[in-house]
Design an enzyme around this catalytic site. Structure first.
Site, mmCIF file in Angstrom:
data_model
loop_
_atom_site.group_PDB
_atom_site.id
_atom_site.type_symbol
_atom_site.label_atom_id
_atom_site.label_comp_id
_atom_site.label_asym_id
_atom_site.label_seq_id
_atom_site.Cartn_x
_atom_site.Cartn_y
_atom_site.Cartn_z
ATOM 1 N N ASP A 134 55.668 36.708 -4.839
ATOM 2 C CA ASP A 134 56.298 38.003 -5.095
ATOM 3 C C ASP A 134 56.085 38.545 -6.508
ATOM 4 O O ASP A 134 55.568 39.646 -6.690
ATOM 5 C CB ASP A 134 57.803 37.909 -4.777
ATOM 6 N N CYS A 191 53.374 54.295 17.534
ATOM 7 C CA CYS A 191 54.782 54.218 17.126
ATOM 8 C C CYS A 191 54.949 54.675 15.683
ATOM 9 O O CYS A 191 54.181 54.310 14.804
ATOM 10 C CB CYS A 191 55.283 52.782 17.274
ATOM 11 N N CYS A 194 59.647 53.835 12.222
ATOM 12 C CA CYS A 194 60.022 53.516 10.835
ATOM 13 C C CYS A 194 59.873 54.736 9.933
ATOM 14 O O CYS A 194 60.708 54.975 9.055
ATOM 15 C CB CYS A 194 59.198 52.345 10.309
ATOM 16 N N CYS A 214 62.515 54.781 -2.237
ATOM 17 C CA CYS A 214 62.906 53.713 -1.321
ATOM 18 C C CYS A 214 64.269 53.144 -1.704
ATOM 19 O O CYS A 214 64.489 52.747 -2.852
ATOM 20 C CB CYS A 214 61.845 52.613 -1.343
ATOM 21 N N CYS A 240 67.312 47.331 1.695
ATOM 22 C CA CYS A 240 67.465 48.179 2.880
ATOM 23 C C CYS A 240 66.608 47.603 3.985
ATOM 24 O O CYS A 240 65.454 47.238 3.766
ATOM 25 C CB CYS A 240 67.040 49.614 2.559
ATOM 26 N N CYS A 243 63.837 50.222 8.115
ATOM 27 C CA CYS A 243 62.498 50.308 8.710
ATOM 28 C C CYS A 243 62.108 49.023 9.434
ATOM 29 O O CYS A 243 61.120 48.999 10.165
ATOM 30 C CB CYS A 243 61.455 50.677 7.651
ATOM 31 N N CYS A 247 62.112 48.609 14.209
ATOM 32 C CA CYS A 247 60.762 48.263 14.655
ATOM 33 C C CYS A 247 60.790 47.516 15.998
ATOM 34 O O CYS A 247 61.431 46.456 16.104
ATOM 35 C CB CYS A 247 60.064 47.403 13.603
#
Length: 377
Positions: A134, A191, A194, A214, A240, A243, A247
């Protein structure tokens, strides 16, 4: 041992220590990603938390000069919380996103990567390894996509067939020439759920995110939250999941695989009012082991104030008045002022009028004005 047998044994070892998926790719530059990152930078869509040097983010050889391949790993985390506490009037609750349930994933993945590195050092003479999770320079999702862990979805997450998008990612660069895996086909199709439900319109188009809009990013900022986003925060304290939860590929993906990631309901959905007065020491003791604590208590407290305003929690007015009049942090005083106006009532209005006469910070005075303006609507 030949490279094929080494790779096979390495995969088996990875699974034995709790890695849920492992994939391999070359150390070639991420050329297409480099162009996308430059465009993101030009548009001002980056969060500011990323490595600023785009070359380091896209060229593995800049991080390990003998790089031959990259090993991508994934660990699944839960999407549901059994026996989740329910907030009610007088005892409202906030929520941490699923990626902040259980132990900090940075810690969990680093432990696995450390074990994987040690295994390679034991089995391969002269091996060189650079690992990251990360906060490293490489883009985890780009590595995972190319290594066949999953496909890069329209919500910018990596979706795996086995665990949906509820996976933590990490990688290690090495000078071992492992055989690369084949990337997966994109299964998002037509699709666009999101994109349609993103509360702030942060998903500009499939695969493009304006991080500045975001909510996951906004909950981690330390300043006054811009007005347009305050009502969209809801009761989110950190992160959050919208999204992800909409899905279709995540339907039925519960992922109760690792005890360390299983949530403590009282930490994942904590009572809001106690957060307003929690000390630094108490905050660290209670939340220090979860990833959502990395920015300290201030953003969490600010978001708790906004959540109380979202609920129009009248019982919190005395606590908010105390913050407005006594807290030494302008962001907290200002957010409390706005929240008092949002909640309303005589006590809130009187506190704002009194504070207006004593406050010296211009930004806080502006928030007091906003709070008082609610009473004229």
């Amino acid at each position: 041992m030949n490279i094929h047998d080494l790779q096979h044994q390495f995969i088996a070892y990875a699974m034995s220590i709790g890695v849920d998926k492992i994939g391999f790719t070359t150390a070639a530059p991420f050329t297409e990603l480099k162009n996308r990152l430059r465009r993101q930078q030009e548009l001002g869509y980056q969060s500011g938390f990323e490595e600023r040097d785009i070359n380091k983010r896209t060229e593995p050889l800049q991080l390990l000069d003998e790089a031959e391949s990259i090993v991508a790993i994934a660990m699944a985390y839960p999407s549901r919380m059994p026996n989740a506490p329910v907030g009610k009037k007088g005892a409202r609750r906030g929520i941490f996103c699923r990626a902040s349930w259980g132990v900090d994933y940075h810690t969990a993945l680093r432990e696995r990567l450390k074990l994987l590195t040690a295994w390679l050092e034991e089995h391969v003479e002269g091996v060189r390894v650079e690992s990251m999770v990360d906060t490293g320079a490489l883009v985890d999702r780009a590595v995972a996509e190319r290594a066949g862990i999953g496909w890069s979805a329209k919500n910018c997450a990596i979706i795996t067939p086995e665990f949906g998008s509820y996976v933590y990612l990490g990688e290690l660069i090495t000078n071992i020439p492992f055989a690369p895996d084949t990337p997966m086909e994109d299964e998002c199709g037509d699709c666009r759920l999101c994109l349609d439900v993103c509360p702030t319109g942060a998903l500009i188009e499939g695969g493009q995110l304006n991080a500045q809009r975001c909510i996951a990013f906004l909950t981690q900022t330390k300043g006054m939250l811009p007005d347009e986003f305050r009502t969209h925060i809801g009761n989110r304290l950190y992160g959050c999941d919208t999204c992800q939860t909409v899905c279709p590929k995540n339907k039925g993906k519960i992922n109760w695989l690792h005890e360390e990631f299983q949530p403590d309901p009282e930490l994942a959905k904590p009572l809001l009012t106690p957060l307003l007065t929690i000390s630094n020491k108490e905050f660290k003791a209670k939340f220090g082991h979860v990833s959502g604590s990395w920015r300290g208590k201030k953003p969490i407290q600010r978001n708790a104030i906004l959540a109380l305003a979202h609920f129009k929690e009248e019982a919190a007015v005395p606590n908010l008045v105390a913050l407005l009049t006594k807290d030494d942090r302008p962001v907290i005083r200002g957010t409390a002022a706005w929240a008092l106006g949002k909640i309303g009532g005589e006590q809130a209005q009187a506190a704002l009028l009194t504070a207006m006469l004593k406050e010296t910070d211009e930004e806080v005075l502006g928030e007091i004005d906003k709070g008082l303006a609610f009473f004229n609507q």
